[in-house]
Design an enzyme around this catalytic site. Structure first.
Site, mmCIF file in Angstrom:
data_model
loop_
_atom_site.group_PDB
_atom_site.id
_atom_site.type_symbol
_atom_site.label_atom_id
_atom_site.label_comp_id
_atom_site.label_asym_id
_atom_site.label_seq_id
_atom_site.Cartn_x
_atom_site.Cartn_y
_atom_site.Cartn_z
ATOM 1 N N ARG A 151 5.127 5.997 18.689
ATOM 2 C CA ARG A 151 4.041 4.921 18.955
ATOM 3 C C ARG A 151 4.486 3.585 18.698
ATOM 4 O O ARG A 151 4.220 2.798 19.525
ATOM 5 C CB ARG A 151 2.698 5.381 18.167
ATOM 6 C CG ARG A 151 1.884 6.566 18.611
ATOM 7 C CD ARG A 151 0.573 6.650 17.446
ATOM 8 N NE ARG A 151 1.419 7.205 16.203
ATOM 9 C CZ ARG A 151 1.327 8.241 15.877
ATOM 10 N NH1 ARG A 151 0.627 9.139 16.642
ATOM 11 N NH2 ARG A 151 1.969 8.772 14.671
ATOM 12 N N ILE A 152 4.831 3.423 17.454
ATOM 13 C CA ILE A 152 5.130 1.799 17.162
ATOM 14 C C ILE A 152 6.497 1.439 17.872
ATOM 15 O O ILE A 152 6.526 0.509 18.405
ATOM 16 C CB ILE A 152 5.557 1.903 15.556
ATOM 17 C CG1 ILE A 152 4.254 2.131 14.954
ATOM 18 C CG2 ILE A 152 5.875 0.241 15.346
ATOM 19 C CD1 ILE A 152 4.180 2.172 13.269
ATOM 20 N N ASP A 171 16.075 8.699 19.792
ATOM 21 C CA ASP A 171 15.025 9.531 19.095
ATOM 22 C C ASP A 171 15.634 11.116 19.097
ATOM 23 O O ASP A 171 16.150 11.446 20.130
ATOM 24 C CB ASP A 171 13.914 9.326 20.193
ATOM 25 C CG ASP A 171 12.549 9.834 19.287
ATOM 26 O OD1 ASP A 171 11.673 9.012 18.972
ATOM 27 O OD2 ASP A 171 12.386 11.052 18.904
ATOM 28 N N ALA A 237 9.605 0.334 8.558
ATOM 29 C CA ALA A 237 9.061 2.084 8.792
ATOM 30 C C ALA A 237 8.756 2.546 7.322
ATOM 31 O O ALA A 237 7.615 2.718 6.929
ATOM 32 C CB ALA A 237 10.373 2.886 9.535
ATOM 33 N N ASP A 262 10.088 -4.516 5.397
ATOM 34 C CA ASP A 262 8.596 -4.498 4.980
ATOM 35 C C ASP A 262 8.357 -3.349 3.963
ATOM 36 O O ASP A 262 7.438 -3.290 3.302
ATOM 37 C CB ASP A 262 7.773 -4.345 6.240
ATOM 38 C CG ASP A 262 6.430 -4.368 5.957
ATOM 39 O OD1 ASP A 262 5.957 -5.370 5.263
ATOM 40 O OD2 ASP A 262 5.742 -3.630 6.585
ATOM 41 N N GLU A 267 8.283 0.709 -4.801
ATOM 42 C CA GLU A 267 7.249 -0.291 -4.321
ATOM 43 C C GLU A 267 6.254 -0.531 -5.211
ATOM 44 O O GLU A 267 5.517 0.548 -5.577
ATOM 45 C CB GLU A 267 6.580 0.143 -2.999
ATOM 46 C CG GLU A 267 7.487 0.041 -1.654
ATOM 47 C CD GLU A 267 6.588 0.264 -0.329
ATOM 48 O OE1 GLU A 267 5.595 0.235 -0.357
ATOM 49 O OE2 GLU A 267 7.397 0.034 0.688
ATOM 50 N N HIS A 285 5.138 -4.633 2.349
ATOM 51 C CA HIS A 285 4.478 -3.790 3.258
ATOM 52 C C HIS A 285 3.154 -4.182 3.879
ATOM 53 O O HIS A 285 2.126 -3.405 3.752
ATOM 54 C CB HIS A 285 3.984 -2.501 2.099
ATOM 55 C CG HIS A 285 4.266 -1.476 2.749
ATOM 56 N ND1 HIS A 285 4.766 -0.066 2.225
ATOM 57 C CD2 HIS A 285 4.001 -0.727 4.200
ATOM 58 C CE1 HIS A 285 4.526 1.029 3.159
ATOM 59 N NE2 HIS A 285 4.097 0.620 4.263
ATOM 60 N N GLY A 287 2.782 -4.098 7.253
ATOM 61 C CA GLY A 287 2.758 -3.817 8.589
ATOM 62 C C GLY A 287 1.390 -3.427 9.244
ATOM 63 O O GLY A 287 1.031 -3.857 10.183
#
Ligand code: NAD
Length: 317
Positions: A151-152, A171, A237, A262, A267, A285, A287
């Site tokens: 999707r992204i 992929d 991602a 990101d 984290e 983060h 996104g």
């Protein structure tokens, strides 16, 4: 009797209304602590969370009448799926809602990296005028390597095409080839050789695969060594797909021109030596942190909760 839904993390108020209008009793407690959740969860048929609330085994076992756990957003890393499965609890999420927000952040980070926008901003505020030093590069005519054309990845490709970039995509799913071709993207294949071709030929590489055992440190020192000198890399991602130590070395020794992160292995990251790298653009983060993604995630989750109980009622009747 009305089905009771506990909303333990922030969702949009419109989504709460939707569920209430569908006949559900919705209790909102966005800041509920782990202990409070454990003691109250037995009162609810469904639990809605984002990433803050950890739906651990003890919560699931305490939720005697829980039939549904709904995670607003992508990833289910904060839900103990094994415990939920053992209790026959359905788990749903809304991975489709944030694709545009993540793709736009990726494009924004890529432009910032190639035009040094983040560095220019910082240096101006430090009283410097680095006009000559901050010469950038255009996106036009550059090759963008997309790792993970889901999707992204596809949303990023659509936007990069508008900037007249050439796109290579890798992929593990062969089915992505057709989707790539329809978009005007060159699908390099599904093999290790294909990944290496993408690494060797791209000026910018962006990661859009999920974090799984197969993708852990998918890009490490060896893969970085195959990249073009002075290429760029972005990880919007998940932390741990890109080896941060190897990235640090490559940024420090100038093998790659710049990187954007990101997502981090930890984290928030405690290792602040990243701060010394001017060619690293960091975001916390962000996104899917947009108003639009919050609304889309909330609405999709509300619809899934309503649908779940509707089907449950149909089965009983
Ligand atoms: N930064 C953020 O805030 C944020 C927000 C949302 C999603 N994400 C992340 O973005 C990533 C992509 O999300 P999506 O919605 O596009 O997912 P998706 O499932 O639609 O696409 C992922 C693609 O990766 C491919 N893939 C899986 N394993 C692979 C492997 N080993 N090698 C190559 N390809 C592989 C899949 O075949 C699929 O095409 C995920 O890691 C997700 O966690 C980050």
């Amino acid at each position: 009797m009305k089905k009771r839904v506990l909303v333990a993390d922030k969702i949009h108020s419109g989504a709460v209304k939707m569920m209430e209008n569908a006949g559900l009793e919705v209790i909102v407690n966005f800041d509920i602590t782990h202990e409070a959740l454990k003691s109250r969860v037995s009162e609810f048929d469904a639990l809605i969370v984002r990433s803050r609330t950890k739906v651990t085994r003890d919560i699931i076992e305490a939720g005697k009448r829980l039939a549904l756990i709904a995670r607003s957003g992508v990833g289910l890393d904060n839900v103990d799926l094994e415990a939920a499965e053992e209790r026959g609890i359905r788990v749903v999420n809304s991975p489709e809602a944030s694709s545009i927000s993540v793709a736009e952040l990726t494009i924004g980070a890529m432009i910032s990296l190639m035009r040094n926008i983040h560095t220019a901003d910082r240096s101006m505020k430090e009283g410097k005028w680095l006009k000559k030093e901050l010469e950038g590069r255009e996106l036009k005519g550059k090759t963008l390597g997309i790792i993970g054309l889901g999707r992204i990845g596809q949303e990023v490709a659509r936007r990069a095409i508008v900037f007249q970039m050439k796109i290579l995509a890798y992929d593990i799913l062969e089915e992505r080839r057709l989707e790539a071709e329809k978009m005007g993207v060159e699908f390099v294949g599904t093999s290790r050789d294909a990944l290496e071709k993408l690494l060797r030929e791209s000026d910018v590489i962006t990661l859009h695969v999920p974090y799984q055992p197969e993708t852990a440190y998918m890009i490490g020192a060896k893969e970085i060594s195959l990249m073009k000198n002075k290429a760029y890399i972005l990880n919007v991602a998940r932390g741990g797909i890109l080896d941060e130590k190897a990235l640090y070395e490559a940024l420090k020794n100038g093998k790659i021109a710049g990187a954007a992160l990101d997502c981090y292995e930890e984290e928030p990251p405690s290792n602040l030596h990243f701060a010394e790298l001017p060619n690293l653009l960091c975001t916390p983060h962000l996104g899917s942190a947009t108003q639009e993604a919050l609304i889309a995630n909330s609405n999709i989750i509300a619809e899934k909760v309503i649908d779940f109980f509707k089907k449950q009622m149909q089965k009983i009747n």
